[in-house]
Design an enzyme around this catalytic site. Structure first.
Site, PDB file in Angstrom:
ATOM      1  N   ASN A  16       0.401  -1.545   0.508  1.00  0.00           N
ATOM      2  CA  ASN A  16       0.010  -0.151   0.162  1.00  0.00           C
ATOM      3  C   ASN A  16       1.042   1.092  -0.098  1.00  0.00           C
ATOM      4  O   ASN A  16       1.742   1.326   0.594  1.00  0.00           O
ATOM      5  CB  ASN A  16      -0.572   0.307   0.996  1.00  0.00           C
ATOM      6  N   TRP A  17       1.166   1.739  -0.669  1.00  0.00           N
ATOM      7  CA  TRP A  17       1.543   3.060  -1.553  1.00  0.00           C
ATOM      8  C   TRP A  17       1.805   4.045  -0.695  1.00  0.00           C
ATOM      9  O   TRP A  17       2.326   4.818  -0.930  1.00  0.00           O
ATOM     10  CB  TRP A  17       2.051   3.866  -2.844  1.00  0.00           C
ATOM     11  N   HIS A 102      -9.555   0.965   4.781  1.00  0.00           N
ATOM     12  CA  HIS A 102      -8.164   1.427   5.614  1.00  0.00           C
ATOM     13  C   HIS A 102      -8.088   2.630   6.427  1.00  0.00           C
ATOM     14  O   HIS A 102      -8.968   3.820   6.835  1.00  0.00           O
ATOM     15  CB  HIS A 102      -7.080   1.819   4.589  1.00  0.00           C
ATOM     16  N   GLU A 173      -5.271  -4.426  10.902  1.00  0.00           N
ATOM     17  CA  GLU A 173      -3.679  -3.362  10.520  1.00  0.00           C
ATOM     18  C   GLU A 173      -4.221  -2.856  12.138  1.00  0.00           C
ATOM     19  O   GLU A 173      -5.169  -1.729  12.117  1.00  0.00           O
ATOM     20  CB  GLU A 173      -3.692  -2.524   9.773  1.00  0.00           C
ATOM     21  N   GLY A 236       3.053  -0.867   4.102  1.00  0.00           N
ATOM     22  CA  GLY A 236       2.578   0.226   4.180  1.00  0.00           C
ATOM     23  C   GLY A 236       4.603   1.229   3.306  1.00  0.00           C
ATOM     24  O   GLY A 236       5.022   0.548   2.164  1.00  0.00           O
ATOM     25  N   GLY A 237       5.237   1.430   4.305  1.00  0.00           N
ATOM     26  CA  GLY A 237       6.634   2.632   4.348  1.00  0.00           C
ATOM     27  C   GLY A 237       7.508   0.956   3.935  1.00  0.00           C
ATOM     28  O   GLY A 237       8.339   1.495   2.433  1.00  0.00           O
TER      29      GLY A 237
HETATM   30  P1  13P Z   1       3.410   0.144   7.282  1.00  0.00           P
HETATM   31  O1  13P Z   1       3.576  -0.726   7.076  1.00  0.00           O
HETATM   32  O2  13P Z   1       4.044   1.877   7.034  1.00  0.00           O
HETATM   33  O3  13P Z   1       3.244   0.731   9.094  1.00  0.00           O
HETATM   34  O4  13P Z   1       1.405   0.375   6.787  1.00  0.00           O
HETATM   35  C1  13P Z   1       1.163  -0.278   7.289  1.00  0.00           C
HETATM   36  C2  13P Z   1       0.105  -0.224   6.526  1.00  0.00           C
HETATM   37  O5  13P Z   1      -0.731   0.922   6.786  1.00  0.00           O
HETATM   38  C3  13P Z   1      -0.860  -0.655   5.206  1.00  0.00           C
HETATM   39  O6  13P Z   1      -2.156  -0.278   4.903  1.00  0.00           O
END
Ligand code: 13P
Length: 251
Positions: A16-17, A102, A173, A236-237
């Site tokens: 998820n960018w 999300h 999440e 995410g990151g």
């Molecule tokens: P991170 O991996 O940056 O903690 O983000 C998780 C996320 O929200 C993926 O949708």
């Protein structure tokens, strides 16, 4: 009911960018992902990008091992909804996936669980595969309300019925683990994944994939994936760094 991962639940590692990227940076990232996709060893790979980059994903990922999608979808089909993007528009760019609910959209855009279910239903009607996100805040966890909050978020989704549940993916999440560097321990994550699976009917439970998201990186992915009810990751990151994302998929 806790179940061992079965052949019917292919592992899915999805990036998820969020609101990151540029044409130039994406091109380099996508080319590196395509080149390294075979490292995923049978796991499915996917990327969810901001809307303007969907044509770029289509151009660079078509025919590769990596599928793509968007981060949100409108409940409406078309009309006077300024700023909204419909599921049929996502289909125009050959999206497979769309994230629904999300936590950043729930928190920053006031999306309720019933709206998330309506988006999920709209996406399914157009042949998109929704990835429905649930998760508690730190205050919920500290107050011992994890299962209650997850159950409330899941309720309208479960109400969509078996046909819907067999097509969508769920993602747990925990809000306190997103972008904080603080991952849920594999045991904490498994406890909630097991709870979510126990809320599904027997046939759905065997089939529905439940991803974990929240500071997933190569260093913690294998331990998370070793849990019986964790079927992959929503990243995410770390999905913005090709090597890190591929190392997660290889874990
Ligand atoms: P991170 O991996 O940056 O903690 O983000 C998780 C996320 O929200 C993926 O949708």
């Amino acid at each position: 009911m806790t179940q061992r991962p079965s052949q019917s639940r292919t592992r899915l590692v999805m990036g998820n960018w969020k609101m990151n990227g540029s044409l130039l940076a994406n091109a380099a990232l996508l080319q590196a992902l395509v080149a390294g996709a075979s490292r995923a060893r049978g796991a499915q790979l996917a990327v969810c990008a901001p809307f303007p980059y969907l044509p770029q994903l289509q151009e660079l990922l078509a025919g590769s091992l990596i599928s793509w999608g968007a981060q949100d979808v409108s409940v409406h089909e078309q009309g006077a909804y300024t700023g909204e993007v419909s599921g049929s528009m996502l289909r125009d760019f050959a999206c497979t996936w769309v994230l629904c609910g999300h936590s950043e959209r729930r928190a920053m855009h006031g999306e309720s669980s019933s709206l998330v279910a309506a988006k999920t239903s709209a996406a399914l009607a157009l042949g998109l595969a929704p990835v429905v996100c649930v998760g508690e805040t730190l205050a919920d966890r500290d107050a011992g309300r994890v299962e209650q909050v997850i159950a409330e978020q899941l309720e309208p989704i479960l109400g969509l019925g078996a046909a819907a549940l067999n097509k969508l993916v769920l993602a747990y999440e925990p809000v306190w683990a997103i972008g904080t560097g603080r991952t849920a321990s594999p045991e904490q994550a498994q406890a909630v994944h097991g709870f979510i699976r126990s809320a599904l009917t027997r046939s759905e439970a065997g089939q529905t994939r439940i991803l974990y998201g929240g500071s997933v990186k190569a260093a913690n992915a294998a331990a998370l994936f070793s849990q019986p009810d964790i079927d992959g990751a929503l990243v995410g990151g770390a999905s913005l760094v090709a090597d890190e994302f591929l190392n997660i998929a290889a874990a």
